[in-house]
Design an enzyme around this catalytic site. Structure first.
Site, mmCIF file in Angstrom:
data_model
loop_
_atom_site.group_PDB
_atom_site.id
_atom_site.type_symbol
_atom_site.label_atom_id
_atom_site.label_comp_id
_atom_site.label_asym_id
_atom_site.label_seq_id
_atom_site.Cartn_x
_atom_site.Cartn_y
_atom_site.Cartn_z
ATOM 1 N N GLU A 142 0.832 -1.225 0.000
ATOM 2 C CA GLU A 142 0.000 0.000 0.000
ATOM 3 C C GLU A 142 0.857 1.261 0.000
ATOM 4 O O GLU A 142 0.518 2.253 0.643
ATOM 5 C CB GLU A 142 -0.930 0.029 1.216
ATOM 6 C CG GLU A 142 -2.106 -0.900 1.116
ATOM 7 C CD GLU A 142 -2.891 -0.719 -0.158
ATOM 8 O OE1 GLU A 142 -2.921 0.410 -0.685
ATOM 9 O OE2 GLU A 142 -3.449 -1.705 -0.640
HETATM 10 C C1 LIG Z 1 2.387 -9.347 -0.146
HETATM 11 C C2 LIG Z 1 2.140 -8.188 -1.041
HETATM 12 C C3 LIG Z 1 0.845 -7.852 -1.377
HETATM 13 C C4 LIG Z 1 0.606 -6.813 -2.281
HETATM 14 N N1 LIG Z 1 -0.676 -6.569 -2.703
HETATM 15 C C5 LIG Z 1 -0.863 -5.736 -3.763
HETATM 16 C C6 LIG Z 1 -2.143 -5.614 -4.366
HETATM 17 O O1 LIG Z 1 -3.114 -6.241 -3.929
HETATM 18 N N2 LIG Z 1 -2.279 -4.790 -5.431
HETATM 19 C C7 LIG Z 1 -1.226 -4.093 -5.946
HETATM 20 O O2 LIG Z 1 -1.403 -3.388 -6.917
HETATM 21 N N3 LIG Z 1 0.007 -4.179 -5.386
HETATM 22 C C8 LIG Z 1 0.209 -4.987 -4.320
HETATM 23 N N4 LIG Z 1 1.450 -5.102 -3.755
HETATM 24 C C9 LIG Z 1 2.545 -4.313 -4.310
HETATM 25 C C10 LIG Z 1 3.083 -3.273 -3.359
HETATM 26 O O3 LIG Z 1 2.172 -2.217 -3.220
HETATM 27 C C11 LIG Z 1 4.457 -2.866 -3.862
HETATM 28 O O4 LIG Z 1 5.326 -3.930 -3.579
HETATM 29 C C12 LIG Z 1 4.958 -1.592 -3.256
HETATM 30 O O5 LIG Z 1 4.189 -0.505 -3.693
HETATM 31 C C13 LIG Z 1 6.413 -1.328 -3.592
HETATM 32 O O6 LIG Z 1 6.679 -1.501 -4.957
HETATM 33 P P1 LIG Z 1 7.912 -2.421 -5.409
HETATM 34 O O7 LIG Z 1 7.762 -3.720 -4.732
HETATM 35 O O8 LIG Z 1 7.995 -2.401 -6.879
HETATM 36 O O9 LIG Z 1 9.182 -1.717 -4.774
HETATM 37 P P2 LIG Z 1 9.971 -0.458 -5.383
HETATM 38 O O10 LIG Z 1 9.004 0.566 -5.842
HETATM 39 O O11 LIG Z 1 10.984 -0.945 -6.326
HETATM 40 O O12 LIG Z 1 10.675 0.090 -4.068
HETATM 41 C C14 LIG Z 1 11.872 -0.495 -3.537
HETATM 42 C C15 LIG Z 1 12.438 0.434 -2.461
HETATM 43 O O13 LIG Z 1 12.767 1.701 -3.039
HETATM 44 C C16 LIG Z 1 12.084 2.740 -2.370
HETATM 45 N N5 LIG Z 1 11.666 3.748 -3.346
HETATM 46 C C17 LIG Z 1 11.089 3.536 -4.537
HETATM 47 N N6 LIG Z 1 10.828 4.707 -5.138
HETATM 48 C C18 LIG Z 1 11.223 5.669 -4.308
HETATM 49 C C19 LIG Z 1 11.196 7.096 -4.354
HETATM 50 N N7 LIG Z 1 10.685 7.763 -5.404
HETATM 51 N N8 LIG Z 1 11.697 7.785 -3.311
HETATM 52 C C20 LIG Z 1 12.197 7.132 -2.238
HETATM 53 N N9 LIG Z 1 12.248 5.793 -2.132
HETATM 54 C C21 LIG Z 1 11.760 5.068 -3.156
HETATM 55 C C22 LIG Z 1 10.889 2.099 -1.696
HETATM 56 O O14 LIG Z 1 10.445 2.834 -0.558
HETATM 57 C C23 LIG Z 1 11.443 0.727 -1.333
HETATM 58 O O15 LIG Z 1 12.120 0.792 -0.115
HETATM 59 C C24 LIG Z 1 1.695 -6.084 -2.807
HETATM 60 C C25 LIG Z 1 3.005 -6.386 -2.413
HETATM 61 C C26 LIG Z 1 3.236 -7.435 -1.556
HETATM 62 C C27 LIG Z 1 4.651 -7.774 -1.184
#
Ligand SMILES: Cc1cc2nc3c(=O)[nH]c(=O)nc-3n(C[C@H](O)[C@H](O)[C@H](O)COP(=O)(O)OP(=O)(O)OC[C@H]3O[C@@H](n4cnc5c(N)ncnc54)[C@H](O)[C@@H]3O)c2cc1C
Length: 599
Positions: free
Chosen positions: A442
């Protein structure tokens, strides 16, 4: 009833002694409710949670959802529990009576949802997502879409998901690649891949309604070109009957550290070119609509984090009262009996800090739910607008602070159990693994911090922060008049003043150089969280002081426990913001300046 899910006494205290839910009955929407009807909802939730949700929490963790190439297999207890939840009316708890709902205040519905999350967060996620999905469609769907989807979501015939994330677009939704191409019949052909979609495939219900973010070809780049689509797993005819499958394929299942009861899926939309979506509202407004669901979901994530921490704390407390180990430091005689570990000061430290996090976090989440009631039903438009503004400011705090600190409560529970806590024979290691998701999904806590400082606190000329300061003023006044709380009130007042001054300073810095101004946003969120939770503790302490006047025995102990946890928070936790504010004021750039090559 003594429960390890949640303290029923604490819920009663929060709802009626702190949040004064009795006063909501003066509003026409809640006129038919009484303390008894609200209590009945909470007691029903607790009974179902104890009987149907908690018993399979561990089994669901050990037998995660499995895809055999044709269909998904979940343990049968998940459906039994969800059927009981639906039959008791919790899916439509806040809905109008005419629509089959209970017309409960959001605060009471939130308390019920909290109970289910504490008992079994993995199973509860299916219905939490469905409630938020239906709320979005009720707000922005056409009457025809509402007819075909919302009532079936709220009756439990369909469940819902939110499908935002893609492999290259997690935090950065501007970069989604899923497309939705208009067809002559008004539908859209959806094509793309979504990952991590919770509840993305299962046989729990007749159908699954995905809310999918996609771009219509030719739309503006970035978030301004994102639209929102209803994409059902099976098409839905005008009369609500099911049509053919809609070319939504389950491409894989994620194997997670925790939260295993909820299936996490990779979904392929339109591999055969036959996936039909329906536009919700206007083109290019999709992210704004989705925020409706995400804001609700973010509060739900905060509440879930609180409740996993809460059940961790209650388990640790019971264990500490029963586990004999060691003797008082002053006892020299090795033949004297061992004492329960709860008698050691260091174990009490762990329990008291956990109590301060989880009961403070619960107060915060229920306060947010109460703001939701205000923004829907307050008498004047001004009061409704102010509630909306305050809730919007607090939403990133409500999501992120419990995700961080109630996870610490789960961590401390393992520590209280000692070596046993680290084994799978005891439940606390699962609680920790389940809770570890909350700072990630989220919107990660890092993204919440940017939202809080960059948009919510600095946006709108700082009006929302001013509102927060005003909202605190009645408790500051009450504390001034109560000798035992006077110092806490003064400490909170100063903390808020410093927070406002630091915000101004960061705003000026961000105007000159946005990277520098927002570089330490996570520290800012931490500070704001501590200030707001200190306020929540002062509110509880005021109510506890009142309650203690006429209490004896276990009741008096309950109130003394509240006052002890408040004191802990003000003595041990709130002072930590001093150095953090100094760091923020100095516009420290240590992290920003550390070059990737140096790390
Ligand atoms: C168990 C689980 C359930 C989920 N359920 C859903 C769902 O139902 N629907 C859905 O759509 N998604 C879902 N997600 C996705 C979830 O919302 C994302 O994993 C999350 O938004 C982070 O995206 P990412 O994993 O690509 O990480 P990234 O965006 O690659 O982030 C990696 C790290 O970099 C940091 N970062 C990235 N961009 C920036 C920035 N601009 N400034 C500072 N720091 C930054 C982040 O804070 C994080 O620490 C789920 C994820 C999990 C693990």
């Amino acid at each position: 009833m003594s429960s390890r899910i949640v303290s029923r006494r604490d819920l009663e205290f929060q709802l009626f002694e702190v949040l004064d839910l009795d006063s909501l009955r003066e509003r026409p929407r809640f006129a038919q409710h009484s303390r008894e009807t609200m209590r009945a909802a909470v007691d029903t939730a607790l009974a179902i949670a104890e009987a149907k949700f908690a018993p399979h929490n561990r089994k669901a963790d050990e037998h995660e959802p499995r895809f055999d190439g044709k269909r998904v297999h979940l343990i049968p207890e998940v459906k039994e529990a969800l059927d009981a939840y639906v039959a008791a009316g919790f899916l439509s708890a806040t809905e109008d009576y005419e629509k089959g709902g209970m017309q409960l205040p959001s605060t009471v519905a939130g308390a019920c949802q909290a109970i289910f999350a504490a008992a079994n967060v993995g199973t509860t996620a299916y219905v939490s997502l469905t409630i938020a999905n239906a709320a979005l469609l009720a707000a922005f769907g056409s009457p025809e879409q509402q007819e075909r989807y919302v009532q079936h979501l709220l009756s439990g015939r369909f469940f819902g998901t939110m499908a935002l994330t893609e492999p290259q677009a997690g935090s950065s939704l501007a970069d989604i690649l899923t497309t939705a191409t208009p067809n002559p019949d008004g539908t859209y052909s959806v094509r793309g891949t979504k990952i991590f979609i919770s509840g993305g495939d299962h046989d729990l219900t007749e159908n699954i309604v995905h809310l999918v973010l996609a771009k219509i070809p030719g739309s503006p780049p970035g978030v301004k070109g994102i639209s929102l689509f209803i994409v059902p797993k099976r098409r839905v005819n005008a009369d609500g009957s099911l049509g053919p499958p809609n070319d939504v394929a389950l491409a894989g299942v994620f194997h997670k550290m925790g939260y295993r009861g909820t299936i996490s899926t990779q979904l392929s939309f339109g591999e055969r070119g036959e996936c039909r979506g329906e536009l919700v509202g206007q083109p290019n407004q999709g992210l704004a609509y989705m925020f409706h669901m995400m804001n609700e979901a973010r509060i739900g994530v905060g509440l879930g984090a609180v409740m996993i921490g809460y059940t961790s704390y209650l388990h640790a407390l019971d264990y500490a009262r029963e586990r004999p180990q060691g003797r008082p430091l002053a006892t020299r005689d090795p033949r004297s009996p061992q004492i329960p570990i709860v008698q050691h000061a260091d174990v009490r430290r762990m329990l008291l800090s956990s109590k301060s996090y989880v009961e403070g976090g619960l107060a915060l989440c229920l306060y947010a739910a109460r703001l939701d009631d205000e923004l829907r039903t307050a008498a004047s438009p001004d009061a409704r607008r102010e509630a909306e503004l305050l809730l919007s400011l607090l939403t990133p705090v409500v999501k992120a602070w419990p995700s961080q600190y109630c996870l610490i409560a789960s961590d401390l529970a393992i520590q209280v159990y000692g070596g046993y806590g680290y084994t799978r024979e005891y439940p606390v290691e699962q609680f920790y693994r389940d809770n570890r998701l909350n700072p990630i999904h989220e919107g990660t806590n890092g993204i919440q911090a940017l939202d809080l400082l960059g948009r919510k606190a600095l946006g709108g000329g700082g009006e929302a922060l001013g509102l927060l300061a005003r909202a605190m003023s009645s408790e500051l006044e009450a504390a001034e008049g109560e000798e035992s709380l006077r110092d806490f009130g003064a400490q909170l007042g100063q903390a808020m003043e410093r927070l406002v001054a630091t915000t101004r300073r960061l705003g000026e810095a961000a105007a000159r150089d946005v990277e520098r101004g927002l570089a330490n946003a996570s520290v800012y969120l931490d500070v704001m969280g501590h200030v707001v939770v200190a306020w929540m503790w002062l509110r509880q302490a005021i109510a506890a002081t009142r309650g203690l006047e006429s209490s004896v025995g276990a009741e008096a102990d309950f109130y003394r426990g509240k006052l002890a946890a408040c004191r802990y928070f003000f003595r041990w936790e709130l002072p930590r913001i001093g150095p953090q504010l100094a760091l923020l004021d100095s516009l420290d750039s240590t992290c920003l300046d550390a070059q990737p090559a140096w790390l």
